[in-house]
Write a protein that holds these residues in place. Structure first.
Motif, PDB file in Angstrom:
ATOM      1  N   TRP A 113       9.796 144.188  27.750  1.00 50.06           N
ATOM      2  CA  TRP A 113       8.444 143.729  27.437  1.00 50.06           C
ATOM      3  C   TRP A 113       8.202 143.516  25.944  1.00 50.06           C
ATOM      4  O   TRP A 113       7.508 142.556  25.586  1.00 50.06           O
ATOM      5  CB  TRP A 113       7.372 144.629  28.064  1.00 50.06           C
ATOM      6  N   PRO A 114       8.751 144.362  25.036  1.00 51.63           N
ATOM      7  CA  PRO A 114       8.504 144.074  23.617  1.00 51.63           C
ATOM      8  C   PRO A 114       9.142 142.748  23.162  1.00 51.63           C
ATOM      9  O   PRO A 114       8.591 142.060  22.308  1.00 51.63           O
ATOM     10  CB  PRO A 114       9.132 145.251  22.877  1.00 51.63           C
ATOM     11  N   VAL A 115      10.270 142.393  23.753  1.00 50.71           N
ATOM     12  CA  VAL A 115      10.915 141.126  23.410  1.00 50.71           C
ATOM     13  C   VAL A 115      10.051 139.973  23.918  1.00 50.71           C
ATOM     14  O   VAL A 115       9.878 138.964  23.214  1.00 50.71           O
ATOM     15  CB  VAL A 115      12.349 141.050  23.969  1.00 50.71           C
ATOM     16  N   SER A 116       9.481 140.123  25.101  1.00 54.84           N
ATOM     17  CA  SER A 116       8.578 139.094  25.623  1.00 54.84           C
ATOM     18  C   SER A 116       7.360 138.933  24.719  1.00 54.84           C
ATOM     19  O   SER A 116       6.940 137.811  24.425  1.00 54.84           O
ATOM     20  CB  SER A 116       8.132 139.442  27.039  1.00 54.84           C
ATOM     21  N   VAL A 117       6.797 140.053  24.261  1.00 52.95           N
ATOM     22  CA  VAL A 117       5.648 139.990  23.350  1.00 52.95           C
ATOM     23  C   VAL A 117       6.060 139.308  22.040  1.00 52.95           C
ATOM     24  O   VAL A 117       5.300 138.488  21.498  1.00 52.95           O
ATOM     25  CB  VAL A 117       5.070 141.400  23.102  1.00 52.95           C
ATOM     26  N   PHE A 118       7.238 139.597  21.552  1.00 52.05           N
ATOM     27  CA  PHE A 118       7.748 138.946  20.341  1.00 52.05           C
ATOM     28  C   PHE A 118       7.884 137.438  20.558  1.00 52.05           C
ATOM     29  O   PHE A 118       7.474 136.645  19.706  1.00 52.05           O
ATOM     30  CB  PHE A 118       9.091 139.561  19.930  1.00 52.05           C
ATOM     31  N   LEU A 119       8.445 137.035  21.697  1.00 55.60           N
ATOM     32  CA  LEU A 119       8.599 135.610  21.992  1.00 55.60           C
ATOM     33  C   LEU A 119       7.240 134.921  22.095  1.00 55.60           C
ATOM     34  O   LEU A 119       7.067 133.793  21.607  1.00 55.60           O
ATOM     35  CB  LEU A 119       9.403 135.412  23.278  1.00 55.60           C
ATOM     36  N   ILE A 120       6.282 135.587  22.697  1.00 54.10           N
ATOM     37  CA  ILE A 120       4.932 135.032  22.787  1.00 54.10           C
ATOM     38  C   ILE A 120       4.334 134.896  21.388  1.00 54.10           C
ATOM     39  O   ILE A 120       3.688 133.880  21.079  1.00 54.10           O
ATOM     40  CB  ILE A 120       4.051 135.895  23.710  1.00 54.10           C
ATOM     41  N   SER A 121       4.555 135.888  20.539  1.00 53.52           N
ATOM     42  CA  SER A 121       4.068 135.813  19.158  1.00 53.52           C
ATOM     43  C   SER A 121       4.675 134.618  18.424  1.00 53.52           C
ATOM     44  O   SER A 121       3.969 133.898  17.705  1.00 53.52           O
ATOM     45  CB  SER A 121       4.399 137.105  18.397  1.00 53.52           C
ATOM     46  N   CYS A 122       5.957 134.403  18.598  1.00 47.14           N
ATOM     47  CA  CYS A 122       6.619 133.253  17.973  1.00 47.14           C
ATOM     48  C   CYS A 122       6.030 131.943  18.497  1.00 47.14           C
ATOM     49  O   CYS A 122       5.813 130.997  17.726  1.00 47.14           O
ATOM     50  CB  CYS A 122       8.125 133.294  18.224  1.00 47.14           C
ATOM     51  N   ALA A 123       5.759 131.889  19.795  1.00 52.35           N
ATOM     52  CA  ALA A 123       5.164 130.690  20.386  1.00 52.35           C
ATOM     53  C   ALA A 123       3.768 130.451  19.825  1.00 52.35           C
ATOM     54  O   ALA A 123       3.384 129.296  19.567  1.00 52.35           O
ATOM     55  CB  ALA A 123       5.136 130.806  21.906  1.00 52.35           C
ATOM     56  N   LEU A 124       3.011 131.510  19.611  1.00 53.55           N
ATOM     57  CA  LEU A 124       1.671 131.363  19.048  1.00 53.55           C
ATOM     58  C   LEU A 124       1.727 130.912  17.589  1.00 53.55           C
ATOM     59  O   LEU A 124       0.889 130.107  17.152  1.00 53.55           O
ATOM     60  CB  LEU A 124       0.893 132.677  19.177  1.00 53.55           C
TER      61      LEU A 124
END
Length: 149
Positions: A120-131
């Motif tokens: 989940w932290p990697v997913s949150v990181f990927l979402i942050s990069c997308a934002l």
């Protein structure tokens, strides 16, 4: 390998779509896809089913990375005047690739280690990069259908 073969067709397709729909629209679409696929991707990879894992990688690369590749080449060049075009586009692309391509695996491993293997932290990181990408897209000018200077 199949993902690369698909990219031979998807990169020109996404470039063509960016001519029709706009560079920003396509970058927003790619960013939205990356953000939306961040959690499902790891759930699909966790199945360990070779067919599902292969399809997941193909969808992730085609729906996210290849959209950016197909749109990025014309857009980066169009963001700069002729005098600065080669240097500006190259410098921007290379610095971005070094930072994201070089640091992302290190950050992902650190997040996995920190979370005890939870993704989940990697997913949150990927979402942050997308934002961040979506915000940069918002700030950048639309260049499709405009004369180069």
């Amino acid at each position: 390998m199949l993902s690369s073969i698909i990219a031979l067709f998807s990169i020109p397709l996404f470039g063509w779509l960016s001519d029709k729909l706009g560079r920003k629209f396509m970058f927003y679409a790619g960013s939205l896809f990356c953000a939306a696929f961040a959690f499902p991707m790891f759930a699909l990879l966790d199945t360990a089913d070779p067919a599902i894992v292969s399809l997941t990688v193909i969808v992730a690369i085609s729906g996210g990375q290849m959209v950016m590749f197909g749109v990025g080449a014309p857009w980066y060049a169009e963001l700069f005047t002729a005098r600065l075009r080669y240097t500006g586009a190259s410098l921007g692309f290379q610095v971005g690739a070094a930072l994201s391509g070089g640091l992302t695996p290190l950050i992902a491993v650190a997040l996995l280690s920190w979370s005890g293997g939870a993704t989940w932290p990697v997913s949150v990181f990927l979402i942050s990069c997308a934002l961040i990408t979506a915000f940069a897209t918002f700030k950048a000018p639309e260049t499709a259908r405009q004369e180069l200077v």
